[in-house]
Design a protein around this motif. Structure first.
Motif, PDB file in Angstrom:
ATOM      1  N   UNK A  67      -6.612 -12.452 -32.132  1.00 53.65           N
ATOM      2  CA  UNK A  67      -7.218 -13.780 -32.082  1.00 53.65           C
ATOM      3  C   UNK A  67      -6.388 -14.713 -31.201  1.00 53.65           C
ATOM      4  N   UNK A  68      -5.072 -14.690 -31.401  1.00 57.20           N
ATOM      5  CA  UNK A  68      -4.149 -15.495 -30.602  1.00 57.20           C
ATOM      6  C   UNK A  68      -3.045 -14.584 -30.097  1.00 57.20           C
ATOM      7  N   UNK A  69      -2.703 -14.717 -28.817  1.00 59.45           N
ATOM      8  CA  UNK A  69      -1.601 -13.930 -28.259  1.00 59.45           C
ATOM      9  C   UNK A  69      -0.625 -14.833 -27.523  1.00 59.45           C
ATOM     10  N   UNK A  70       0.635 -14.414 -27.535  1.00 56.15           N
ATOM     11  CA  UNK A  70       1.685 -15.051 -26.741  1.00 56.15           C
ATOM     12  C   UNK A  70       2.430 -13.902 -26.083  1.00 56.15           C
ATOM     13  N   UNK A  71       2.224 -13.709 -24.785  1.00 54.97           N
ATOM     14  CA  UNK A  71       2.809 -12.569 -24.088  1.00 54.97           C
ATOM     15  C   UNK A  71       3.693 -13.044 -22.939  1.00 54.97           C
ATOM     16  N   UNK A  72       4.980 -12.740 -23.025  1.00 54.11           N
ATOM     17  CA  UNK A  72       5.846 -12.923 -21.863  1.00 54.11           C
ATOM     18  C   UNK A  72       5.662 -11.754 -20.920  1.00 54.11           C
ATOM     19  N   UNK A  73       5.746 -11.984 -19.609  1.00 56.97           N
ATOM     20  CA  UNK A  73       5.460 -10.913 -18.657  1.00 56.97           C
ATOM     21  C   UNK A  73       6.525  -9.833 -18.600  1.00 56.97           C
ATOM     22  N   UNK A  74       7.752 -10.129 -19.042  1.00 59.51           N
ATOM     23  CA  UNK A  74       8.829  -9.131 -18.992  1.00 59.51           C
ATOM     24  C   UNK A  74       9.954  -9.573 -19.912  1.00 59.51           C
ATOM     25  N   UNK A  75      10.825  -8.638 -20.246  1.00 58.40           N
ATOM     26  CA  UNK A  75      11.924  -8.980 -21.144  1.00 58.40           C
ATOM     27  C   UNK A  75      12.865 -10.003 -20.527  1.00 58.40           C
ATOM     28  N   UNK A  76      12.897 -10.078 -19.215  1.00 62.70           N
ATOM     29  CA  UNK A  76      13.785 -11.039 -18.553  1.00 62.70           C
ATOM     30  C   UNK A  76      13.088 -12.374 -18.302  1.00 62.70           C
ATOM     31  N   UNK A  77      11.869 -12.517 -18.744  1.00 60.23           N
ATOM     32  CA  UNK A  77      11.114 -13.727 -18.440  1.00 60.23           C
ATOM     33  C   UNK A  77      10.252 -14.108 -19.643  1.00 60.23           C
ATOM     34  N   UNK A  78      10.924 -14.554 -20.716  1.00 62.11           N
ATOM     35  CA  UNK A  78      10.181 -14.977 -21.900  1.00 62.11           C
ATOM     36  C   UNK A  78       9.331 -16.213 -21.603  1.00 62.11           C
ATOM     37  N   UNK A  79       8.236 -16.342 -22.343  1.00 61.42           N
ATOM     38  CA  UNK A  79       7.524 -17.617 -22.343  1.00 61.42           C
ATOM     39  C   UNK A  79       8.187 -18.514 -23.389  1.00 61.42           C
ATOM     40  N   UNK A  80       8.108 -19.844 -23.172  1.00 62.53           N
ATOM     41  CA  UNK A  80       8.920 -20.789 -23.934  1.00 62.53           C
ATOM     42  C   UNK A  80       8.098 -21.945 -24.479  1.00 62.53           C
ATOM     43  N   UNK A  81       8.610 -22.554 -25.546  1.00 62.48           N
ATOM     44  CA  UNK A  81       8.088 -23.835 -26.039  1.00 62.48           C
ATOM     45  C   UNK A  81       6.590 -23.764 -26.362  1.00 62.48           C
ATOM     46  N   UNK A  82       6.263 -22.929 -27.310  1.00 63.29           N
ATOM     47  CA  UNK A  82       4.866 -22.704 -27.676  1.00 63.29           C
ATOM     48  C   UNK A  82       4.680 -23.056 -29.145  1.00 63.29           C
ATOM     49  N   UNK A  83       3.581 -23.720 -29.460  1.00 61.45           N
ATOM     50  CA  UNK A  83       3.306 -24.112 -30.832  1.00 61.45           C
ATOM     51  C   UNK A  83       1.950 -23.623 -31.314  1.00 61.45           C
TER      52      UNK A  83
END
Length: 227
Positions: A67-83
Motif C-alpha cells: 500500500x505504501x512503500x519507501x525505497x532508497x535506490x541503493x545502500x549508499x543512497x538512503x532516502x531521508x526525512x519521510x513521515x
C-alpha cells in the motif's frame, strides 16, 4: 481523490505525491474517508503522507501490492526525512506487505494502524535513525512463522538485487505498539540474508496478544546473532 470507498483513488494520490516531490518536498494530506488503491503509494525524501486520524483516514488496497512503500535506490543512497502519520491502511486480507520500507533514514511514523494483512504488516530493511510511535497492528501476519510476522525488522531480504545489503538496521525506536491477532508471531528482529545483525533497536510499551490457536511462533523473536 474521492475517498468514497468505491472509486479507485490511486492516480489522484500518486499525482499529489509527485507534485510534492517536484516542489522539493511537503505534506500530502489525505482527508477523512476511505480511499481505494490498486497501486503502491511511493514516498521518498522530504515527503510526509498525513491523514485526518488513524480512525478517520483509511487507505484500502484492491490489488495484492504494497500500500505504501519507501525505497532508497541503493545502500549508499538512503532516502531521508519521510513521515507517515494519522491514517490506517487495510490489506484486504491479501498477502503483500502493507507498508514496505527499504534503505531509509530519519523516517517518522505516528498514529498508524495496519489492518487485515495476510502477509507481513510492516517490513523494515536497513533503516537508520527512525522513530515509530503509536502503531496498531490488527490481523497482520502470514501463516508461516519464519517469514510472516506482523512487524519484520532486518538488514537484508535478498541474497542479490533489491533488498541486498552488507550494512544493518540501527537506531530505531518504537513506543506504544499494539499488536493483536497476529498469525505468525508479532515481531521478528534478525539479519535476514545479511551477515550483520540489527543494532540499537528499542521497544517501550508493547501489547502483544493473539487469539489464533495455530500460532506457534514466539510473540517476539530475536535471532541469536542480533541478541
Amino acid at each position: 481523490a474521492k475517498g468514497d470507498g468505491t472509486t479507485n483513488d490511486t492516480a489522484s494520490i500518486t499525482a499529489a505525491v509527485t507534485a510534492a516531490i517536484a516542489a522539493g518536498g511537503g505534506t500530502v494530506f489525505v482527508p477523512q474517508g476511505t480511499y481505494i488503491v490498486s497501486g503502491t503509494i511511493a514516498l521518498t525524501t522530504n515527503i510526509t503522507l498525513a491523514g485526518a486520524g488513524h480512525g478517520a483516514t483509511l487507505i484500502k488496497r484492491s490489488a495484492d501490492v504494497p500500500i505504501i512503500s519507501v525505497y532508497g535506490p541503493a545502500t549508499t543512497n538512503h532516502v531521508l526525512n519521510i513521515g507517515i502519520r494519522d491514517l490506517a491502511v487495510h490489506g484486504n486480507d491479501t498477502a503483500a506487505t502493507a507498508i514496505d520500507v527499504v534503505y531509509a533514514s530519519l523516517l517518522y511514523m505516528t498514529n498508524v494502524t495496519i489492518n487485515s494483512v495476510s502477509g507481513i504488516g510492516f517490513d523494515l530493511v536497513e533503516v537508520w535513525d527512525s522513530r515509530f510511535i503509536n502503531l496498531f497492528f490488527l490481523f497482520a501476519g502470514a501463516t508461516t512463522a519464519a517469514v510472516g510476522p506482523a512487524l519484520e525488522i532486518r538488514c537484508a531480504r535478498a541474497a542479490s538485487g533489491f533488498g541486498s545489503s552488507t550494512d544493518n538496521t540501527n537506531e530505531c525506536f518504537f513506543w506504544g505498539l499494539h499488536l493483536e491477532h497476529f498469525r505468525a508471531g508479532a515481531i521478528r528482529v534478525e539479519p535476514g540474508t545479511s551477515s550483520n545483525g540489527p543494532s540499537g533497536v528499542y521497544f517501550s510499551g508493547l501489547k502483544m496478544e493473539t487469539a489464533f490457536a495455530a500460532d506457534t511462533a514466539p510473540a517476539l523473536y530475536v535471532d541469536a546473532n542480533t541478541a
